[in-house]
Design a protein around this motif. Structure first.
Motif, PDB file in Angstrom:
ATOM      1  N   LEU A 112     -23.604 -52.425  17.221  1.00 49.73           N
ATOM      2  CA  LEU A 112     -24.342 -53.626  16.815  1.00 49.73           C
ATOM      3  C   LEU A 112     -23.423 -54.481  15.955  1.00 49.73           C
ATOM      4  O   LEU A 112     -23.593 -54.578  14.741  1.00 49.73           O
ATOM      5  N   PRO A 113     -22.417 -55.109  16.580  1.00 49.15           N
ATOM      6  CA  PRO A 113     -21.413 -55.847  15.800  1.00 49.15           C
ATOM      7  C   PRO A 113     -21.943 -57.115  15.147  1.00 49.15           C
ATOM      8  O   PRO A 113     -21.347 -57.614  14.204  1.00 49.15           O
ATOM      9  N   GLU A 114     -23.057 -57.651  15.640  1.00 52.22           N
ATOM     10  CA  GLU A 114     -23.580 -58.890  15.063  1.00 52.22           C
ATOM     11  C   GLU A 114     -24.686 -58.597  14.060  1.00 52.22           C
ATOM     12  O   GLU A 114     -25.430 -57.618  14.186  1.00 52.22           O
ATOM     13  N   SER A 502     -30.935 -69.994  10.718  1.00 54.00           N
ATOM     14  CA  SER A 502     -29.570 -69.596  11.062  1.00 54.00           C
ATOM     15  C   SER A 502     -29.159 -70.049  12.454  1.00 54.00           C
ATOM     16  O   SER A 502     -27.974 -69.958  12.816  1.00 54.00           O
ATOM     17  N   GLY A 503     -30.121 -70.506  13.255  1.00 49.61           N
ATOM     18  CA  GLY A 503     -29.833 -70.871  14.635  1.00 49.61           C
ATOM     19  C   GLY A 503     -29.746 -69.694  15.585  1.00 49.61           C
ATOM     20  O   GLY A 503     -29.547 -69.877  16.790  1.00 49.61           O
ATOM     21  N   LEU A 504     -29.925 -68.459  15.072  1.00 52.11           N
ATOM     22  CA  LEU A 504     -29.773 -67.274  15.923  1.00 52.11           C
ATOM     23  C   LEU A 504     -30.900 -67.139  16.939  1.00 52.11           C
ATOM     24  O   LEU A 504     -30.675 -66.681  18.060  1.00 52.11           O
ATOM     25  N   ALA A 505     -32.116 -67.530  16.567  1.00 52.72           N
ATOM     26  CA  ALA A 505     -33.238 -67.381  17.499  1.00 52.72           C
ATOM     27  C   ALA A 505     -33.008 -68.228  18.746  1.00 52.72           C
ATOM     28  O   ALA A 505     -33.119 -67.737  19.885  1.00 52.72           O
ATOM     29  N   ALA A 506     -32.675 -69.497  18.567  1.00 52.96           N
ATOM     30  CA  ALA A 506     -32.442 -70.372  19.720  1.00 52.96           C
ATOM     31  C   ALA A 506     -31.260 -69.879  20.546  1.00 52.96           C
ATOM     32  O   ALA A 506     -31.294 -69.899  21.792  1.00 52.96           O
TER      33      ALA A 506
END
Length: 554
Positions: A112-114, A502-506
Motif C-alpha cells: 500500500l505505497p499510497e 485532497s483530490g484523492l476521491a475524484a
C-alpha cells in the motif's frame, strides 16, 4: 510460553422443535457453519433486517489461529458491519513484505505505497478473535438464532426449500429452510450429502503450520524464505500476530508423517534451527496441511448456496481463503435480502454464481501459480525459480516474477449481468464491476472517510461529483445520494456534502464534476454516467437488481 488465549464455550439450548408436534420447525433462512464466513453472512443479513437460524456442530470458535491475514477490502466490509476498528486495535498492521533467498534478502515490497486509506493493506489477527466478535455482534442483533451443538446430519434439497435433519445432544428434529446457506467449510457435510464433487487439484506438498509465542526483534511484516540455511531446499513463512504470537509455515517433504511433524519436539527443533538455542519459544497449536486448489462447478443449487471453503479451496499462501469467503458473504447478503424483501426478482440470486464463480477461478489461478513457484516439480522449474530469485536482488524486472503467494485483492466483477455497459460512463471512471476505493474527505469541516458514507443503509448509492456541492443529481427511490465536492461552497450547500480536500476521491474514482457512479449495496460499481438523468439511473438500478436477468429468463 503456551498460548494465552482460552476459547469460549457457548451454551447449548434444547431446541423447541424437540418438544413440539412432529419434531419439526420452519425457518426463513438457515446458515450451516459457525465459522468466519457463516457468522459474517448471518450478521450481514441481520444488519439488513433479515433473521436467520445458524447451526454449528461445535460449541466454540476455531482452535488455532487459522486465517490470520485480513486484507484491506475485507477490513472495509467489517467496518460496515461495525467491527473494523476492533481489527485495528487488536491486530498487527502491516504493508511490507520481504523475500529471502538462501542467506540474503532478495527484495522487499510495499503493498500500500499510497497514503489516504482508512485501512492498511493487511491486519494480522487470529481467526478465533474474529469469530468471537462475530458471535457477540450476531447475538446483539436479536435476529440470529445461534444454535450450538446442532449438526446438520442430512438434507433433502426440495424445490420450495431444503429439509434438514438436525442432530442435537437431546435428539434429532427436522428444520425446513426457505433458503439454506452452506458455510460449513472445506469438509462441508451439506456438499457431501448432496453428492457435489470438487473440480481441481490436490497437491502432494505438505506444510507444517504453527502458532508460536516468542520474543523476536522483527517488525510487523511478511517474511518468506526460499531455501534458507536453517531449512535447506524448502520454504518458510513468518507472520507476526497479536499477543506476542507468530505464525510459522515450514514446507515438508511430500511423504512426511503429519502426526510426527505436529509433535512439539519436532516443531521446536525446527524453530531452534531457525532462531538459535537461546530464544524461548512456546508452541500453542500446530497442524499439517496440503495445497488444494479446487471448486464446485456451481455455487447455487436450487435454494441452497455454497459460500467460502464449502464452495472453493485455495492454498494458504496469498491469504485468499478467508478473505474470499468474507467477500462471498458480502456478495450474497444484499441479494438475498433484496429478494426476501420483495425488492428484487429471484433470478437476481443467480448472479451470485455468475460473479463469485469467476472470482474463485481467479483465486485458484493465482494460488496454483504460487504453488508451482514455491514447490517446483522439475529440475527445470527449480532452476528457473532460483534464477529469478538471484536476479531479483539487483534487477527490478525480475521481481514481479517472484511468486511467494500473490496476496489477496478484491475481484473486479467483469462481465456481471448486473452491470450496465460502460458506453455512457465517464472515460476515466472505475469500470463497472470494480470494488469501491476509499479516500479522505471532510464532512462539516471534520476529517472523515468516503467509504463510511457509502451503502450505509444497505441500499444502492449514487456517488455524484460536483464543484461546490450545490447541485443534487436525481436519485430514484431505493437509491441514496452522496455528493462529493471539489471544494466547500459558501453557506447554503447541500447538507452532508463530502469535500474532496485532497483530490484523492475524484482521482481514484476517475470522475470530474457533473459525473456520477451507481454503486451496489456491496460497493461495486454498477453503472457510470457522464451526466446522470433520472431515466438512466432508474434503468441501471433496475438492471443491478436483476430485472434484466429475470426478463431474459422469462
Amino acid at each position: 510460553m503456551p498460548s494465552s488465549h482460552v476459547c469460549p464455550r457457548y451454551a447449548y439450548r434444547r431446541p423447541a422443535a424437540l418438544d413440539g408436534p412432529g419434531r419439526a420447525e420452519d425457518a426463513r433462512v438457515v446458515v450451516v457453519g459457525g465459522g468466519v464466513v457463516g457468522l459474517t453472512l448471518a450478521l450481514d443479513l441481520a444488519r439488513r433486517g433479515v433473521a436467520s437460524v445458524l447451526l454449528d456442530e461445535d460449541d466454540t470458535v476455531s482452535v488455532g489461529s487459522r486465517a490470520i491475514c485480513w486484507a484491506k477490502r475485507t477490513l472495509e466490509i467489517y467496518d460496515r458491519l461495525g467491527l473494523g476498528q476492533r481489527f485495528l486495535e487488536k491486530g498487527v498492521t502491516w504493508n511490507t513484505g520481504r523475500v529471502f533467498f538462501r542467506d540474503a534478502e532478495a527484495y522487499s515490497f510495499d503493498l500500500l505505497p499510497e497514503q489516504g486509506h482508512a485501512y492498511p493493506a493487511f491486519v494480522n489477527l487470529q481467526q478465533y478473535y474474529v469469530e468471537e466478535w462475530l458471535v457477540e455482534a450476531c447475538a446483539a442483533t436479536g435476529l440470529v438464532d445461534l444454535r450450538w451443538r446442532n449438526r446438520a446430519a442430512a438434507i433433502e434439497n426440495r424445490p420450495d426449500g431444503p429439509l434438514l435433519t438436525v442432530e442435537t445432544p437431546d435428539g434429532a428434529y427436522s428444520l425446513r429452510a426457505g433458503w439454506l446457506l452452506a458455510c460449513d467449510g472445506a469438509r462441508s457435510g451439506i456438499r457431501q450429502a448432496l453428492g457435489l464433487p470438487f473440480v481441481g487439484q490436490v497437491f502432494r506438498d505438505r506444510f507444517l503450520i504453527a502458532d508460536v509465542r516468542m520474543d523476536l526483534p522483527y517488525p510487523a511484516e511478511r517474511r518468506f524464505w526460499f531455501d534458507p540455511p536453517f531449512h535447506p531446499g524448502k520454504t518458510v513463512l513468518l507472520h507476526r500476530q497479536a499477543d506476542g504470537e507468530w505464525r510459522m509455515d515450514f514446507q515438508l517433504d511430500a511423504d512426511s508423517d503429519p502426526e510426527a511433524e505436529r509433535r512439539p519436539e519436532r516443531v521446536e527443533a525446527r524453530l531452534r534451527a531457525m532462531l538459535g538455542p537461546d530464544v524461548p519459544v512456546g508452541i500453542g497449536w500446530a497442524s499439517v496441511y496440503t495445497f488444494r486448489c479446487r471448486r464446485l462447478e456451481r455455487f447455487r443449487h436450487g435454494r441452497t448456496f455454497f459460500v467460502g471453503d464449502s464452495a472453493h479451496q485455495v492454498s494458504p499462501f496469498g491469504a485468499r481463503g478467508g478473505n474470499s469467503g468474507v467477500q462471498d458473504a458480502d456478495n450474497l447478503g444484499w441479494k438475498l435480502a433484496a429478494v426476501l424483501e420483495g425488492g428484487a426478482p429471484e433470478p437476481l440470486l443467480d448472479s451470485y454464481d455468475a460473479e463469485r464463480g469467476p472470482a474463485a477461478d481467479e483465486n485458484i489461478l493465482h494460488s496454483s501459480r504460487s504453488t508451482d513457484f514455491i514447490t517446483p516439480k522439475s529440475g527445470a522449474a527449480l532452476a528457473y525459480r532460483d534464477a529469478v530469485l538471484e536476479l531479483a536482488e539487483t534487477h527490478a524486472l525480475a521481481r514481479p516474477l517472484v511468486n511467494s503467494g500473490r496476496l489477496s485483492r478484491p475481484t473486479v466483477l467483469a462481465g456481471s449481468p448486473l452491470s450496465t455497459p460502460d458506453g455512457g460512463a465517464p472515460p476515466a471512471a472505475l469500470p463497472t464491476g470494480s470494488p469501491p476505493v476509499d479516500a479522505p474527505v471532510l464532512r462539516d469541516g471534520r476529517p472523515d472517510w468516503l467509504l463510511r458514507h457509502l451503502n450505509t443503509g444497505g441500499r444502492f448509492t449514487l456517488l455524484a461529483f460536483d464543484e461546490t456541492g450545490l447541485r443534487a443529481p436525481p436519485a430514484p427511490p431505493g437509491v441514496d445520494l452522496v455528493v462529493v465536492a471539489e471544494r466547500e461552497a459558501a453557506p447554503g450547500h447541500l447538507p452532508g456534502v463530502l469535500v474532496d480536500h485532497s483530490g484523492l476521491a475524484a482521482r481514484r474514482w476517475g470522475c470530474v464534476p457533473g459525473e456520477a457512479l451507481l454503486l451496489r449495496p456491496d460497493g461495486h460499481v454498477a453503472a457510470g454516467f457522464r451526466a446522470p438523468t433520472p431515466e438512466a439511473v432508474r434503468s441501471a438500478h433496475a438492471r443491478a437488481l436483476g430485472n434484466a436477468v429475470a426478463a431474459a429468463a422469462a
